[in-house]
Design a protein around this motif. Structure first.
Motif, PDB file in Angstrom:
ATOM      1  N   TRP A  39       0.798  -1.082   0.032  1.00  0.00           N
ATOM      2  CA  TRP A  39       0.151   0.000  -0.024  1.00  0.00           C
ATOM      3  C   TRP A  39       0.860   1.159  -0.001  1.00  0.00           C
ATOM      4  CZ3 TRP A  39      -3.221   1.386   4.650  1.00  0.00           C
ATOM      5  CH2 TRP A  39      -4.207   2.664   4.597  1.00  0.00           C
ATOM      6  N   LYS A 113     -13.178  -4.880  -2.411  1.00  0.00           N
ATOM      7  CA  LYS A 113     -12.916  -3.805  -3.161  1.00  0.00           C
ATOM      8  C   LYS A 113     -13.910  -2.479  -2.499  1.00  0.00           C
ATOM      9  CE  LYS A 113     -13.521  -2.934  -8.019  1.00  0.00           C
ATOM     10  NZ  LYS A 113     -14.285  -3.550  -9.463  1.00  0.00           N
ATOM     11  N   SER A 117     -11.540   0.689  -1.826  1.00  0.00           N
ATOM     12  CA  SER A 117     -11.825   2.250  -2.681  1.00  0.00           C
ATOM     13  C   SER A 117     -12.250   3.125  -1.610  1.00  0.00           C
ATOM     14  CB  SER A 117     -12.433   1.620  -3.784  1.00  0.00           C
ATOM     15  OG  SER A 117     -13.784   1.191  -3.187  1.00  0.00           O
ATOM     16  N   VAL A 122      -7.109   6.329  -1.861  1.00  0.00           N
ATOM     17  CA  VAL A 122      -7.116   5.049  -2.818  1.00  0.00           C
ATOM     18  C   VAL A 122      -8.239   5.091  -3.754  1.00  0.00           C
ATOM     19  CG1 VAL A 122      -7.323   2.807  -2.799  1.00  0.00           C
ATOM     20  CG2 VAL A 122      -6.309   4.096  -0.821  1.00  0.00           C
ATOM     21  N   GLY A 123      -7.684   5.247  -5.092  1.00  0.00           N
ATOM     22  CA  GLY A 123      -8.385   5.458  -6.073  1.00  0.00           C
ATOM     23  C   GLY A 123      -8.790   4.002  -6.944  1.00  0.00           C
ATOM     24  N   PRO A 124      -9.237   4.142  -8.241  1.00  0.00           N
ATOM     25  CA  PRO A 124      -9.376   2.866  -8.853  1.00  0.00           C
ATOM     26  C   PRO A 124      -7.993   1.930  -8.993  1.00  0.00           C
ATOM     27  CG  PRO A 124     -10.602   4.770 -10.187  1.00  0.00           C
ATOM     28  CD  PRO A 124      -9.907   5.364  -8.924  1.00  0.00           C
ATOM     29  N   TYR A 125      -7.107   2.976  -9.587  1.00  0.00           N
ATOM     30  CA  TYR A 125      -5.784   2.120  -9.859  1.00  0.00           C
ATOM     31  C   TYR A 125      -5.398   1.569  -8.532  1.00  0.00           C
ATOM     32  CZ  TYR A 125      -0.936   1.088  -9.784  1.00  0.00           C
ATOM     33  OH  TYR A 125       0.108   0.551  -9.404  1.00  0.00           O
ATOM     34  N   THR A 126      -5.336   2.370  -7.298  1.00  0.00           N
ATOM     35  CA  THR A 126      -4.579   1.567  -6.390  1.00  0.00           C
ATOM     36  C   THR A 126      -5.322   0.579  -5.643  1.00  0.00           C
ATOM     37  OG1 THR A 126      -3.588   3.824  -6.011  1.00  0.00           O
ATOM     38  CG2 THR A 126      -3.513   2.417  -4.066  1.00  0.00           C
ATOM     39  N   THR A 127      -6.861   0.561  -5.671  1.00  0.00           N
ATOM     40  CA  THR A 127      -7.662  -0.353  -5.321  1.00  0.00           C
ATOM     41  C   THR A 127      -7.362  -1.568  -5.788  1.00  0.00           C
ATOM     42  OG1 THR A 127      -9.345   1.114  -4.784  1.00  0.00           O
ATOM     43  CG2 THR A 127      -9.906  -1.201  -5.063  1.00  0.00           C
ATOM     44  N   GLU A 139      -8.308  -8.487  -9.812  1.00  0.00           N
ATOM     45  CA  GLU A 139      -8.595  -7.027 -10.184  1.00  0.00           C
ATOM     46  C   GLU A 139      -7.822  -6.422 -10.776  1.00  0.00           C
ATOM     47  OE1 GLU A 139     -11.502  -5.394  -9.459  1.00  0.00           O
ATOM     48  OE2 GLU A 139     -12.376  -7.263  -8.067  1.00  0.00           O
ATOM     49  N   GLU A 170      -9.793  -1.219 -18.204  1.00  0.00           N
ATOM     50  CA  GLU A 170      -9.862  -1.906 -17.258  1.00  0.00           C
ATOM     51  C   GLU A 170     -10.843  -3.260 -17.431  1.00  0.00           C
ATOM     52  OE1 GLU A 170     -10.133   1.036 -13.257  1.00  0.00           O
ATOM     53  OE2 GLU A 170     -12.180   0.473 -14.217  1.00  0.00           O
TER      54      GLU A 170
END
Length: 406
Positions: A39, A113, A117, A122-127, A139, A170
């Motif tokens: 993380w 998820k 999120s 923490v956005g879509p990429y980091t999630t 994912e 994605e």
DNA sequence: AAGTCGGGGTT
DNA sequence: AACCCAGACTT
């Protein structure tokens, strides 16, 4: 036709995974499957190259070895460890999210998820990165590297700056994840983008999937991905004061802390102001006489009497959307600081200053007279670190130089 | 969708 | 000197 695409997908996933086994770099956050390490690394890697992140990662984990240690640390220490890395809201959000995990999930980084999120920063990429790399969940983790690789291999001509394109990518990236191999596959995809399928002059001849890369086969790899250009940063002309203390402040410099929101929030800096348009109405730096007067007025408003000495240096600093042109003036604190009639305020002020404590200006910034040793605690943006270093070597107390002397 | 938020790299 | 790289959040 559809069969060919399906075959290419299977080929891509198989060959990429095979290549990754031998090509993957030995990175500090890859040595353990520790969700907290992963993380932290993913937050640091946002907008930032691996080589830049590595020393920051080591120092950060050394000081905050566990999620709980990070959650319970003073925010000032967290910012200090982030000093020089940029986008400081990442650091403040990371700590806020660590507290969130401690309170809501018992200190264990969640593995679903919706929970991941929901963490700050923490956005879509980091999630996708946390769920796949730390927990091997299937994912997608679509960053700039992944969009570049996919846009070339599948010859996707959509503008990757458009928000709709990421959703398309994605979907594609999710289809490509081999059963049970999400962690390695997602890392392999980003590794290929970083090492082989580079933005300029991609190393196609060493690419494991060159044989079925549509951009390469069509000779268009150099113009993919399609990417609209960002607006150039607007110029700003600023004048700053480096005030050397005297009397009770001998050996100290005047600094202030920025407000809690906005650009460089909560970071320390030299006092500076946007230069008023010069008499001629032209844009740019004012003449030195006017600049010194404007800065004297700023300092006077803070209850500080100081005389201009000379021009120390010019400095430039580019943010994503602003380009600072900064001229730094040296000032010397005047001995008899305050005019008559405010003796009470002067005494009170002197008492605060003597103790080294900070005080709030009317604008909400916090001013403080600091010694070189204070540089261990206070986080400054790089542009001011450069100026302080240029001023005198004893002020070059970045965390790097401090640690190498320990 | 457009703007805000740093810093460093390559050419 | 000019240009490139690029996630999350806010508006």
């Amino acid at each position: 036709m559809q069969d060919k695409i399906e075959y290419s997908k299977a080929f891509f996933s198989r060959e990429l995974l095979e290549w990754y086994e031998s090509a993957k770099r030995d990175l500090p956050w890859r040595r353990h499957r520790n969700p907290y390490y992963i993380w932290v690394s993913e937050i640091m890697l946002q907008q930032t190259r691996v080589d830049t992140v590595i020393p920051y990662f080591h120092r950060f984990i050394e000081q905050f070895p566990t999620l709980q240690a990070l959650a319970e640390a003073p925010e000032e220490e967290v910012l200090k460890r982030w000093e020089g890395l940029g986008y400081y809201s990442r650091a403040r959000n990371l700590q806020a999210a660590a507290k969130q995990v401690l309170e809501q999930y018992g200190g264990v980084v969640p593995a679903d998820k919706a929970s991941v999120s929901g963490l700050k920063g923490v956005g879509p990429y980091t999630t996708g990165a946390i769920l796949s790399i730390a927990y091997n969940l299937p994912e997608p983790a679509v960053d700039g590297n992944v969009m570049r690789v996919l846009s070339r291999f599948f010859r996707i001509e959509e503008d990757i700056m458009k928000s709709g394109t990421r959703a398309l990518m994605e979907g594609l990236a999710a289809e490509l994840i081999p059963e049970g191999r999400a962690s390695d596959f997602n890392q392999a995809l980003m590794e290929l983008g970083a090492l082989v399928c580079t933005p300029k002059s991609p190393q196609c001849l060493t690419c494991p999937v060159m044989g079925r890369c549509l951009a390469r086969l069509d000779g268009v790899e150099d113009r993919l991905p399609v990417k609209s250009k960002a607006k150039p940063p607007r110029p700003e002309y600023r004048i700053a004061a480096l005030v050397e203390g005297c009397g009770g402040h001998d050996g100290r410099l005047l600094v202030r802390r920025r407000p809690a929101k906005g650009l460089l929030a909560k970071m320390w800096e030299l006092p500076h102001i946007l230069a008023a348009p010069s008499a001629g109405g032209g844009v740019g730096l004012p003449d030195d006489g006017q600049a010194m007067e404007q800065l004297s007025a700023l300092l006077a408003a803070e209850g500080i009497a100081a005389e201009p000495v000379d021009v120390l240096m010019d400095a430039e600093h580019t943010f994503s959307h602003i380009h600072w042109n900064l001229r730094v003036y040296r000032f010397r604190e005047a001995a008899a600081a305050l005019p008559p009639g405010v003796a009470g305020a002067a005494l009170e002020y002197a008492a605060v200053a003597e103790s080294g404590a900070a005080y709030e200006s009317s604008g909400g910034e916090e001013y403080r007279w600091i010694t070189p040793a204070d540089m261990r605690q206070l986080a400054f943006p790089n542009v001011f670190l450069r100026i302080l270093k240029h001023h005198a070597p004893e002020w070059d107390a970045t965390q790097t130089s401090l640690e190498s002397s320990i």
